[in-house]
Design an enzyme around this catalytic site. Structure first.
Site, PDB file in Angstrom:
ATOM      1  N   SER A  31      57.910  48.181 106.781  1.00  0.00           N
ATOM      2  CA  SER A  31      58.099  46.633 106.547  1.00  0.00           C
ATOM      3  C   SER A  31      56.643  46.239 106.648  1.00  0.00           C
ATOM      4  CB  SER A  31      59.078  46.125 107.369  1.00  0.00           C
ATOM      5  OG  SER A  31      59.214  44.656 107.170  1.00  0.00           O
ATOM      6  N   LYS A  80      48.155  47.267  94.846  1.00  0.00           N
ATOM      7  CA  LYS A  80      49.033  46.649  95.848  1.00  0.00           C
ATOM      8  C   LYS A  80      49.721  45.172  95.456  1.00  0.00           C
ATOM      9  CE  LYS A  80      51.318  45.596  99.561  1.00  0.00           C
ATOM     10  NZ  LYS A  80      52.635  46.204  99.994  1.00  0.00           N
ATOM     11  N   SER A 113      52.333  51.407  93.709  1.00  0.00           N
ATOM     12  CA  SER A 113      52.004  50.176  94.481  1.00  0.00           C
ATOM     13  C   SER A 113      52.530  50.179  95.917  1.00  0.00           C
ATOM     14  CB  SER A 113      52.630  48.723  93.798  1.00  0.00           C
ATOM     15  OG  SER A 113      52.060  47.748  94.617  1.00  0.00           O
ATOM     16  N   SER A 144      61.752  51.206  97.544  1.00  0.00           N
ATOM     17  CA  SER A 144      62.259  51.657  98.692  1.00  0.00           C
ATOM     18  C   SER A 144      63.641  51.322  98.761  1.00  0.00           C
ATOM     19  CB  SER A 144      61.321  51.322  99.806  1.00  0.00           C
ATOM     20  OG  SER A 144      61.109  49.631 100.055  1.00  0.00           O
ATOM     21  N   GLY A 159      60.073  59.972  96.671  1.00  0.00           N
ATOM     22  CA  GLY A 159      60.292  61.151  97.048  1.00  0.00           C
ATOM     23  C   GLY A 159      59.496  62.555  96.391  1.00  0.00           C
ATOM     24  N   GLY A 201      60.301  58.196 100.531  1.00  0.00           N
ATOM     25  CA  GLY A 201      60.180  59.653 100.752  1.00  0.00           C
ATOM     26  C   GLY A 201      61.349  60.549 100.287  1.00  0.00           C
ATOM     27  N   CYS A 204      61.096  43.588  96.459  1.00  0.00           N
ATOM     28  CA  CYS A 204      60.211  43.634  97.936  1.00  0.00           C
ATOM     29  C   CYS A 204      61.299  43.248  98.723  1.00  0.00           C
ATOM     30  CB  CYS A 204      59.053  42.745  98.113  1.00  0.00           C
ATOM     31  SG  CYS A 204      58.406  42.847  99.859  1.00  0.00           S
ATOM     32  N   VAL A 239      62.203  53.985  91.545  1.00  0.00           N
ATOM     33  CA  VAL A 239      62.786  53.089  92.499  1.00  0.00           C
ATOM     34  C   VAL A 239      61.842  52.362  93.417  1.00  0.00           C
ATOM     35  CG1 VAL A 239      65.189  53.635  91.873  1.00  0.00           C
ATOM     36  CG2 VAL A 239      63.991  54.525  94.010  1.00  0.00           C
ATOM     37  N   GLY A 271      55.195  43.692 104.516  1.00  0.00           N
ATOM     38  CA  GLY A 271      55.304  41.995 104.452  1.00  0.00           C
ATOM     39  C   GLY A 271      54.039  41.888 103.519  1.00  0.00           C
ATOM     40  N   LEU A 272      53.818  42.687 102.471  1.00  0.00           N
ATOM     41  CA  LEU A 272      53.033  42.305 101.531  1.00  0.00           C
ATOM     42  C   LEU A 272      51.484  41.631 101.939  1.00  0.00           C
ATOM     43  CD1 LEU A 272      55.226  40.179  98.996  1.00  0.00           C
ATOM     44  CD2 LEU A 272      53.913  42.091  98.431  1.00  0.00           C
TER      45      LEU A 272
HETATM   46  C1  DHB Z   1      56.341  45.599 100.534  1.00  0.00           C
HETATM   47  C2  DHB Z   1      57.237  46.582 100.291  1.00  0.00           C
HETATM   48  C3  DHB Z   1      57.911  46.741  99.033  1.00  0.00           C
HETATM   49  O1  DHB Z   1      58.858  47.634  99.113  1.00  0.00           O
HETATM   50  C4  DHB Z   1      57.560  46.055  98.008  1.00  0.00           C
HETATM   51  O2  DHB Z   1      58.108  46.173  96.813  1.00  0.00           O
HETATM   52  C5  DHB Z   1      56.503  45.359  98.013  1.00  0.00           C
HETATM   53  C6  DHB Z   1      55.911  44.802  99.479  1.00  0.00           C
HETATM   54  C7  DHB Z   1      55.602  44.881 101.780  1.00  0.00           C
HETATM   55  O3  DHB Z   1      56.315  45.116 102.759  1.00  0.00           O
HETATM   56  O4  DHB Z   1      54.321  44.969 101.640  1.00  0.00           O
END
Ligand code: DHB
Length: 307
Positions: free
Chosen positions: A68, A43, A19, A190, A246, A217, A126, A188, A70-71
């Protein structure tokens, strides 16, 4: 010969997308459906559709990426409506759910429990929403969420975990997971809230949160391996474990196999290389195993040797 399964769901190979990249729109998910990926992972969805954070919000790095986002996503109803067309591509569908409250997660899990999706991966990690801490770093919140999300239907529920860096955290989280019917974990996510600085421009490389973003990565492979291995040892062979972090070659995937992963997900490499990565890595893993005389994944799964 790389068949596997996660929480009772059969997979035709060891690899699927994570995702994250390129899995937000119907068009992107269709491309994954037509690739060699063993499943289609969506996603992370939220209750409402979201644009996500301001750009630039993703940067390729020599050894991975920082993001970043932000979903940004279409909102859960759009993914619910898409399930039949995703299933029609003939592989398991994994729905990632990332509500901003237990109530939102309950609503979304309940809705997808009534769909044809195969696995529900609830995202507890997230790091990129300003003001919203990662649930996976708050053990009380994690337990409160699990107590409400695991009994809303028969489909296997899994959780996407943040990386942990202390043995006591592995133990605490494993103890919580054992108290609920969690069928799989994905580890995991990030490494949250890292900072990459460009010395030429004297600024961060992404805009949201003052430049703080999730590191992905190559940088995080040893962390992903440690998390998979620790949870495999603490949770036993019946827990589904999906490794992420990674993986960009067959030997990277083989390392996750030794650590005990039932399957793996690919994010940064898929972002950089596109959908051909699934077939390439699958072939590399198959060749690597053949060279070592392994016939199937179970010959090596979890069998990391002592030095
Ligand atoms: C986003 C980043 C993530 O690591 C996650 O688990 C969910 C969403 C993101 O920024 O969209």
């Amino acid at each position: 010969n790389l068949q596997t399964s996660v929480a009772g769901v059969a997979l035709s190979s060891y690899l699927m997308n994570a995702s994250g990249p390129k899995c937000t729109t119907a068009e992107e998910l269709n491309i994954i459906g037509h690739s060699q990926a063993a499943a289609i992972v969506t996603k992370s969805c939220t209750f409402e559709a979201r644009q996500g954070n301001p750009e630039p919000r993703y940067r390729d790095l020599p050894l991975g990426s920082i993001q970043s986002m932000g979903l940004p996503n279409l909102g859960y109803q759009a993914y619910l409506d898409m399930v039949p067309s995703l299933k029609a591509m003939g592989k398991p569908v994994v729905i990632s759910i990332s509500g901003f409250s237990i109530a939102e997660n309950r609503t979304m899990v309940t809705a997808f429990q009534q769909s044809d999706a195969d696995l529900l991966e609830v995202n507890f990690s997230c790091p990129n929403i300003p003001g919203k801490p990662q649930i996976a770093y708050d053990f009380e919140q994690t337990e409160a969420a699990l107590s409400q999300l695991c009994q809303l239907g028969d489909k296997p529920i899994g959780i996407k975990l943040a990386p942990y860096f202390d043995m006591s955290h592995f133990e605490s989280m494993a103890a919580i997971i054992k108290r609920y019917p969690v069928k799989f974990i994905t580890c995991v996510n990030s490494i949250g809230n890292t900072l990459v600085i460009d010395p030429e421009t004297e600024s961060p490389v992404i805009k949201p949160k003052g430049g703080y973003g999730g590191l992905c990565g190559d940088y995080i492979k040893p962390i992903g391996l440690a998390n998979v291995r620790a949870f495999r040892q603490l949770l036993g062979d019946d827990m589904g474990i999906i490794g992420v972090g990674g993986i960009k070659t067959g030997s990277d995937a083989f390392e996750y196999l030794l650590a005990g992963a039932d399957a793996v997900q690919i994010a940064t490499c898929f972002e950089k290389e596109g959908p051909s990565c699934f077939q390439r890595i699958e072939q590399e893993l198959s060749d690597f195993m053949a060279k070592k005389g392994y016939q199937q994944l179970s010959d090596a799964k979890g069998k990391l040797k002592a030095l």
